[in-house]
Design a protein around this motif. Structure first.
Motif, short mmCIF file in Angstrom:
data_model
loop_
_atom_site.label_atom_id
_atom_site.label_comp_id
_atom_site.label_asym_id
_atom_site.label_seq_id
_atom_site.Cartn_x
_atom_site.Cartn_y
_atom_site.Cartn_z
N UNK A 150 39.34 21.00 -6.18
CA UNK A 150 39.08 19.57 -6.01
C UNK A 150 37.70 19.35 -5.41
N UNK A 156 33.83 13.59 -3.14
CA UNK A 156 34.49 12.32 -2.82
C UNK A 156 35.97 12.33 -3.18
N UNK A 157 36.30 12.94 -4.34
CA UNK A 157 37.73 13.07 -4.68
C UNK A 157 38.45 13.86 -3.61
N UNK A 159 37.61 14.17 -0.36
CA UNK A 159 37.76 13.33 0.85
C UNK A 159 38.92 12.35 0.68
N UNK A 160 38.96 11.69 -0.49
CA UNK A 160 40.01 10.69 -0.71
C UNK A 160 41.39 11.32 -0.68
N UNK A 161 41.47 12.63 -1.01
CA UNK A 161 42.76 13.31 -1.00
C UNK A 161 43.01 14.01 0.33
#
Lengths: 265, 243
Positions: A150, A156-157, A159-161
């Motif tokens: 990831x 950013x993906x 961090x969002x996860x």
């Protein structure tokens, strides 16, 4: 079985190439080839320090490679000029290592063994260290696979996860230090990056998922190691460069045959 | 409250700066952030997802907050092989049935076995949307998700988001420069230019002097077009025909 130097050499080469093939996928995906170079070149400085303080080579190399890896990790967050900085660090460490080795008092050491590897002289202990290192690399990548993937796709993906991409990057840099320490006996400081990127690059053309690519890179690395060792004995050539030549040959064959298949269909 | 940012300021040199921005999102709300390039829209989103630590201010998150994030763009390195199905397994593995449902909900039921690199721009954005809704988020965050799509394409994409939202009941926070397609569907519009210039219902913001100063008054007509299109539920958007 481990009494035979050829068996030891084969085990050492296969263990190294397999670990390098696996980690090499991330090196290729994240464009970290220069990271690999810088860490590998720093290993020569590690050799010099180990000899100066009469400690085991592998720990000196690990120590210097980890320091280099952390330094690079720290720098990599800061903008675009990293490429140049890596070049400075990489060649600076190599040159400083070469100078430091020549300044060592006492008997002159065989630098070639550290620059190009000398797998035919690995001891039983070396084999255990190499497989231990390879096991650590495999276990850590296995455990962090989803997070590493990831973070590789998009910070950013991640961090969002709830995955911290900086931590994943740090894990990879430390694993790189381990692979460098493990590989220096087998292919030497100058050709470690080849073992990282060539099997992974070959595997890319043959696969459709990251898992398949990693498995193929491990297999291609092991195949190159065995083929290179065999060729080195047959033609009386140095083992490390022979392994890399076999890896490059596999890359060329895979690339060309893929072109033919693409044109034929 | 799902997520609340209070007095956020960011002044890193390589990012668009923010000064004292506060923003609260409640369950089920649709909020659109508009603003010119360099106004800090993406910076604000990245603060909310935790990618940037603000220099001052803080972000409160509800304990049950689940963010589905659709990035502005995603450049998959050519050396990384990735099928759509495998991509949906990030960051957590999902069952085949769930993956198929998400792809259907995003309007790309047929692409599961294709390589990500082989998708068209519209398909790619829909796959990003499918991945974002797989975690059953209560907040869907979209950062200029229709960049690179033509006008009918982005109108379709927004209709898809609307359908997804009604299905999931999640809040939606999106950043956009395409005011005509977005604004009237929003409960609240925030006009950002480093700081919050104005905010409120779409009508209110559209009439606000601060908004007109940033975007000019020419967008008013286009905004009306979307409403027209939206009310009649056309299958495909041809806003120009109604001009």
């Amino acid at each position: 079985m481990l009494d035979d130097f050829l068996v030891r050499a084969a085990l050492a080469a296969v263990g190294t190439a397999a670990a390098a093939g696996l980690l090499g996928c991330f090196v290729v995906w994240r464009r970290m080839a220069y990271f690999g170079d810088a860490t590998a070149h720093a290993a020569i400085l590690g050799v010099a320090l180990s000899l100066a303080f009469s400690m085991s080579i592998i720990w000196g190399v690990v120590a210097v490679a980890v320091v280099m890896a952390l330094l690079i990790h720290r720098l990599s967050g800061q903008g675009q000029a990293v490429d140049t900085l890596l070049g400075v660090l990489s060649h600076g460490a190599l040159a400083a290592g070469l100078v430091a080795v020549s300044l060592l008092p006492g008997q002159r050491i065989d630098l070639d063994a550290y620059l190009f590897g000398d797998v035919l002289t690995v001891t039983r202990r070396d084999v255990f260290l190499i497989w231990g290192g390879a096991a650590v690399v495999t276990a850590v990548i296995w455990r962090h696979w989803q997070g590493l993937l990831t973070a590789t796709l998009s910070p950013d993906l991640a961090y969002a996860a709830g995955v911290d991409p900086r931590r994943e990057q740090l894990i990879l840099t430390l694993l790189l230090a381990i692979v460098v320490a493990v590989a220096i006996k087998v292919v030497g400081a100058l050709l470690i990056t080849a073992l990282l990127i060539i099997p992974a690059a070959t595997a890319r053309g043959l696969t459709r998922t990251p898992e398949a690519m990693a498995a193929a890179a491990v297999a291609l690395g092991a195949l190159s190691a065995l083929g290179g060792l065999r060729a080195a004995i047959a033609f009386n050539t140095p083992v490390g460069p022979s392994i890399v030549c076999v890896a490059v040959t596999l890359f060329a064959v895979a690339t060309i045959s893929r072109k033919f298949i693409a044109n034929g269909s | 409250m799902l997520i609340s940012a209070k007095d956020i300021s960011v002044h890193h040199s390589h990012l668009s700066a923010l000064q004292n921005v506060s923003l609260t999102l409640n369950a089920g709300e649709i909020v659109t952030i508009v603003g010119p390039n360099g106004s800090g829209k993406s910076t604000l989103l990245r603060v909310l997802i935790g990618a940037i630590t603000p220099d001052s201010g803080h972000v409160d998150r509800a304990p049950d907050l689940r963010i589905g994030y659709v990035p502005q763009k995603l450049a998959i390195d050519a050396t990384l092989p990735m099928t759509v199905r495998r991509f949906l397994n990030l960051p957590h593995r999902v069952k085949d049935a769930a993956a198929a449902d998400a792809l259907r909900a995003a309007g790309v039921a047929q692409v599961a076995h294709q390589q990500m690199a082989s998708l068209s721009g519209g398909q790619f954005q829909r796959v990003l949307l499918a991945r974002a809704i797989l975690s059953r988020p209560n907040l869907l965050i979209l950062d200029e998700a229709t960049q690179g799509l033509d006008q009918p394409g982005s109108a379709n994409f927004y209709r898809q988001i609307d359908a997804v939202r009604q299905n999931l009941g999640c809040a939606v926070l999106m950043v956009s420069h395409e005011l005509h397609v977005v604004m009237s569907a929003s409960d609240r519009v925030i006009c950002l230019n480093g700081h919050i210039c104005c905010e409120g219902a779409p009508d209110v913001v559209e009439a606000a002097p601060a908004y007109r100063e940033l975007f000019g008054s020419g967008t008013g007509g286009a905004l009306a077009l979307y409403r027209h299109d939206h009310d009649h539920h056309h299958d495909h958007a041809h806003p120009h025909e109604h001009h």
